[in-house]
Write an enzyme that holds these catalytic residues in place. Structure first.
Site, PDB file in Angstrom:
ATOM      1  N   GLU A 257       0.684  -1.403   0.205  1.00 43.12           N
ATOM      2  CA  GLU A 257       0.384   0.513   0.318  1.00 43.12           C
ATOM      3  C   GLU A 257       1.041   1.003  -0.324  1.00 43.12           C
ATOM      4  OE1 GLU A 257      -3.609   0.105  -0.136  1.00 43.12           O
ATOM      5  OE2 GLU A 257      -3.876  -2.286   0.571  1.00 43.12           O
ATOM      6  N   CYS A 296      -3.023   8.479   3.414  1.00 47.14           N
ATOM      7  CA  CYS A 296      -2.526   8.336   2.674  1.00 47.14           C
ATOM      8  C   CYS A 296      -3.566   8.496   0.920  1.00 47.14           C
ATOM      9  CB  CYS A 296      -2.555   6.510   2.701  1.00 47.14           C
ATOM     10  SG  CYS A 296      -3.538   6.105   3.618  1.00 47.14           S
TER      11      CYS A 296
HETATM   12  P1  NAP Z   1       8.511   5.017   4.724  1.00 49.07           P
HETATM   13  O1  NAP Z   1       9.486   5.239   5.505  1.00 49.07           O
HETATM   14  O2  NAP Z   1       8.509   3.986   3.393  1.00 49.07           O
HETATM   15  O3  NAP Z   1       7.993   3.563   5.849  1.00 49.07           O
HETATM   16  C1  NAP Z   1       7.793   2.791   6.189  1.00 49.07           C
HETATM   17  C2  NAP Z   1       8.081   1.723   6.954  1.00 49.07           C
HETATM   18  O4  NAP Z   1       8.409   0.959   6.589  1.00 49.07           O
HETATM   19  C3  NAP Z   1       8.324   1.933   8.115  1.00 49.07           C
HETATM   20  O5  NAP Z   1       7.933   1.305   9.154  1.00 49.07           O
HETATM   21  C4  NAP Z   1       9.617   2.068   8.360  1.00 49.07           C
HETATM   22  O6  NAP Z   1       9.997   1.898   9.427  1.00 49.07           O
HETATM   23  C5  NAP Z   1      10.005   0.470   7.322  1.00 49.07           C
HETATM   24  N1  NAP Z   1      11.501   0.490   6.408  1.00 49.07           N
HETATM   25  C6  NAP Z   1      11.690   1.465   5.271  1.00 49.07           C
HETATM   26  N2  NAP Z   1      13.126   0.948   5.033  1.00 49.07           N
HETATM   27  C7  NAP Z   1      13.346  -0.432   5.250  1.00 49.07           C
HETATM   28  C8  NAP Z   1      13.474  -1.407   4.973  1.00 49.07           C
HETATM   29  N3  NAP Z   1      14.716  -0.933   4.318  1.00 49.07           N
HETATM   30  N4  NAP Z   1      13.467  -2.774   5.546  1.00 49.07           N
HETATM   31  C9  NAP Z   1      11.878  -3.677   6.133  1.00 49.07           C
HETATM   32  N5  NAP Z   1      11.302  -1.360   6.926  1.00 49.07           N
HETATM   33  C10 NAP Z   1      11.273  -0.618   6.311  1.00 49.07           C
HETATM   34  O7  NAP Z   1       7.185   4.903   4.867  1.00 49.07           O
HETATM   35  P2  NAP Z   1       6.751   6.106   5.695  1.00 49.07           P
HETATM   36  O8  NAP Z   1       7.113   8.092   5.443  1.00 49.07           O
HETATM   37  O9  NAP Z   1       6.335   5.925   7.312  1.00 49.07           O
HETATM   38  O10 NAP Z   1       4.899   6.812   5.126  1.00 49.07           O
HETATM   39  C11 NAP Z   1       4.617   7.908   4.433  1.00 49.07           C
HETATM   40  C12 NAP Z   1       4.414   7.368   3.064  1.00 49.07           C
HETATM   41  O11 NAP Z   1       2.730   6.175   3.163  1.00 49.07           O
HETATM   42  C13 NAP Z   1       3.523   7.977   1.743  1.00 49.07           C
HETATM   43  O12 NAP Z   1       3.750   8.084   0.667  1.00 49.07           O
HETATM   44  C14 NAP Z   1       1.684   7.657   1.792  1.00 49.07           C
HETATM   45  O13 NAP Z   1       1.476   7.625   1.143  1.00 49.07           O
HETATM   46  C15 NAP Z   1       2.476   5.835   2.397  1.00 49.07           C
HETATM   47  N6  NAP Z   1       1.098   4.526   2.760  1.00 49.07           N
HETATM   48  C16 NAP Z   1       0.613   4.715   2.288  1.00 49.07           C
HETATM   49  C17 NAP Z   1      -0.912   4.002   3.054  1.00 49.07           C
HETATM   50  C18 NAP Z   1      -1.826   3.211   2.134  1.00 49.07           C
HETATM   51  O14 NAP Z   1      -3.152   2.672   2.858  1.00 49.07           O
HETATM   52  N7  NAP Z   1      -1.651   2.904   1.074  1.00 49.07           N
HETATM   53  C19 NAP Z   1      -1.278   4.115   3.599  1.00 49.07           C
HETATM   54  C20 NAP Z   1      -0.667   5.441   4.340  1.00 49.07           C
HETATM   55  C21 NAP Z   1       0.419   5.415   3.998  1.00 49.07           C
HETATM   56  P3  NAP Z   1      11.521   3.032  10.000  1.00 49.07           P
HETATM   57  O15 NAP Z   1      10.570   3.837  10.288  1.00 49.07           O
HETATM   58  O16 NAP Z   1      11.850   1.731  11.133  1.00 49.07           O
HETATM   59  O17 NAP Z   1      12.139   3.426   9.234  1.00 49.07           O
END
Ligand code: NAP
Length: 523
Positions: A257, A296
């Site tokens: 997602e 999102c």
């Molecule tokens: P993110 O930086 O991609 O991080 C998301 C999750 O992934 C965090 O728990 C992060 O952990 C983990 N993560 C990052 N790198 C990883 C790796 N190499 N291996 C395993 N896990 C890893 O996203 P965000 O900044 O938290 O969220 C914002 C984004 O989410 C926006 O782009 C938004 O559109 C999207 N979003 C989408 C939805 C949907 O339902 N489509 C809902 C909400 C948000 P750490 O924090 O520990 O790095």
């Protein structure tokens, strides 16, 4: 608040990582509120424990009994609701309203799936469709069924919904019979940590719920073929996880997602002052500012017939000008800061990109804000911004770059439904698009043009003025996810969301045997 040391709940016990760990702050004051480290924790053992102990516990339960577990979880979170809301005020930048949206969403989705479990009764597998005659006579029979997978569901969540993000995935996985290991984003992990503590204290069956409080370390290196990886977050991280060596080697199913440039289309029939215009303005002003635009499903692109653009900009601007920005702990405040320093940096950079294609028509990205109740210069605050595209069809940044903050762009169009659908599709696939119109032909043409690119289409009209909940509300009854840029994933949608965590198998053989073991014998 004293500083909390966030621990992980793995292999049936709370464990702290070594070293100072990441520092979690209050984004309104920048004061540290917690720390989180997973350094040195044994994720291989944690996964094995969840698979064996938690998996066996869940598979021994019927759907109704798993539903009862979810009901207990929902009740436990409800009893702890105030504390969880408070946690989001100090570690998330959420107003009370924003925090309730997340926490009540978590309580509600667990309850929804608890009820669904009850309705499925004393079964442990699900029939998929009708039985099929496979040979010349009905003696050789086939039936598709869903059975629980024997692995663990690894749930990785984004920073913006620490409670609901966990609960919507966990409810489906647990009801399906899969134990879960959940990992919130580190920057806002306090709520998810406190929620997990509440759930552990509620006395869940051993091994069904584990929690990673901090970085994922080598978690994914231990994935196996019966596991499932379900991810919410940025498209970049989604790509990395999808191509992770273990995911590829073991064919681990991945649900992603990701980003979405959600669109709203105003029909040419909607007059200023009409009910549908009121709904459009109400929904949009909320979708752009709620959770400081860090949803999102927030509307990023607003398609408006060219002759109505000035009116819409004026009306939205009037609403935005009433948005009190400040410390979300204050009652009067309607919009808090962005969740982290990284978020603020990304939003500022993103607005610069949008400005290549669009002009700011409300707000000032350079403004020196004076947020209510905040020491000058503190906090990750950003103003509400409305931009207007210079050329709707040729705005590559607007159609491809998600600015995850209180920022949206108005794009003029001709008022033709076909053109609106083509422009919306330039977003490359999204979670939700909304159409505001009382003209059935316009709505039908726009919906059919938009639907292939979206997981959900929300139709706003005068008839639903008092009933519609806004495009940003994700309901457990309908699916959440979307093609292309949105990650290609799908969650929720009642039973559909549960089936993602089960293995579909075709059972073929003698009809009485197949019907007996799949529970499909006609009564
Ligand atoms: P993110 O930086 O991609 O991080 C998301 C999750 O992934 C965090 O728990 C992060 O952990 C983990 N993560 C990052 N790198 C990883 C790796 N190499 N291996 C395993 N896990 C890893 O996203 P965000 O900044 O938290 O969220 C914002 C984004 O989410 C926006 O782009 C938004 O559109 C999207 N979003 C989408 C939805 C949907 O339902 N489509 C809902 C909400 C948000 P750490 O924090 O520990 O790095």
């Amino acid at each position: 608040m004293t500083q909390v040391q966030i621990e992980s709940y793995l292999s049936g016990r709370w464990q702290a990582g070594t070293g100072p760990g990441a520092v979690l702050v209050n984004p309104a004051t920048e004061a540290p509120v917690a720390s989180a480290s997973t350094v040195g924790l044994d994720f291989g053992n944690a996964l094995a424990f969840a698979r064996t102990t938690g998996g066996a516990e869940l598979r021994a339960l019927t759907f109704a009994q798993r539903g009862a577990v979810l009901e207990r979880m929902s009740g436990a979170l409800h009893a702890a609701r105030e504390g969880l809301i408070e946690a989001q005020l100090v570690n998330g930048g959420c107003t009370r309203g924003d925090a309730k949206f997340d926490v009540d969403g978590a309580i509600g989705v667990l309850y929804h799936y608890a009820e669904l479990g009850k309705s499925l009764g004393d079964r442990r597998l699900l029939a998929d469709g009708e039985g099929i005659q496979l040979g010349r006579s009905p003696r050789f029979w086939g039936q598709h069924v869903y059975v629980p997978r024997r692995g663990v569901a690894v749930l990785i969540n984004a920073f913006n919904f620490p409670a609901w993000g966990f609960a919507e995935k966990a409810a489906c996985a647990l009801l399906a019979g899969m134990p879960v290991i959940t990992k919130p984003a580190t920057s806002t992990a306090l709520t998810a940590y406190l929620a997990t503590k509440v759930l552990v204290d509620a006395g869940l069956p051993p091994g069904i719920l584990s929690f990673v409080g901090g970085g994922s370390g080598d978690l994914l290196d231990h994935l196996q073929g019966q596991d499932i990886l379900s991810f919410t977050g940025s498209a970049n991280t989604g790509h990395k996880l999808r191509s992770h060596r273990r995911v590829v080697e073991a064919s681990v199913p991945v649900n992603v997602e990701a980003d979405s440039l959600n669109a709203a289309v105003l029909g040419p029939d909607v007059e200023l002052g009409s009910d549908t215009m009121q709904l459009f303005l109400r929904d949009l002003s909320r979708e752009i500012t709620q959770k400081t635009g860090q949803k999102c499903t927030a509307v990023r692109r607003i398609f408006v017939p060219a002759e109505r653009v000035d009116d819409v900009v004026a009306e939205l601007s009037a609403r935005f000008s009433e948005t009190v920005i400040g410390d979300p702990a204050l009652k009067e405040v309607r919009m808090g800061p962005l969740a982290s320093a990284d978020q603020l940096r990304d939003v500022r950079a993103g607005v610069e990109r949008l400005q290549k294609d669009a002009t700011v028509v409300y707000g000032d990205p350079q403004a020196k804000l004076a947020p209510l109740g905040v020491e000058p210069g503190r906090g990750y605050f950003f103003p509400v911004l409305l931009l207007k595209a210079k050329n709707s069809a040729h705005s590559p940044e607007v159609h491809s770059h998600e600015v995850f903050g209180p920022v949206a762009t108005v794009l003029p169009y001709s008022g033709k439904a076909e053109e609106a659908a083509e422009l919306v599709a330039l977003g490359g696939g999204g979670l939700v698009a909304s159409i505001f119109s009382d003209d059935r032909d316009f709505t039908e043409t726009a919906t059919l043009g938009i639907a292939p690119f979206h997981g959900r289409v929300y139709l706003g009209s005068a008839k639903v003025l008092e009933h519609a909940m806004g495009p940003g509300l994700v309901l457990p009854q309908t699916i959440h996810g979307g093609p292309g840029r949105a990650g290609g994933g799908e969650e929720l949608g009642g039973l559909r969301g549960v089936e993602h965590f089960m293995q579909r198998t075709a059972i073929q053989g003698s009809r009485p045997i197949v019907e007996h073991l799949t529970g499909t014998k006609p009564t």
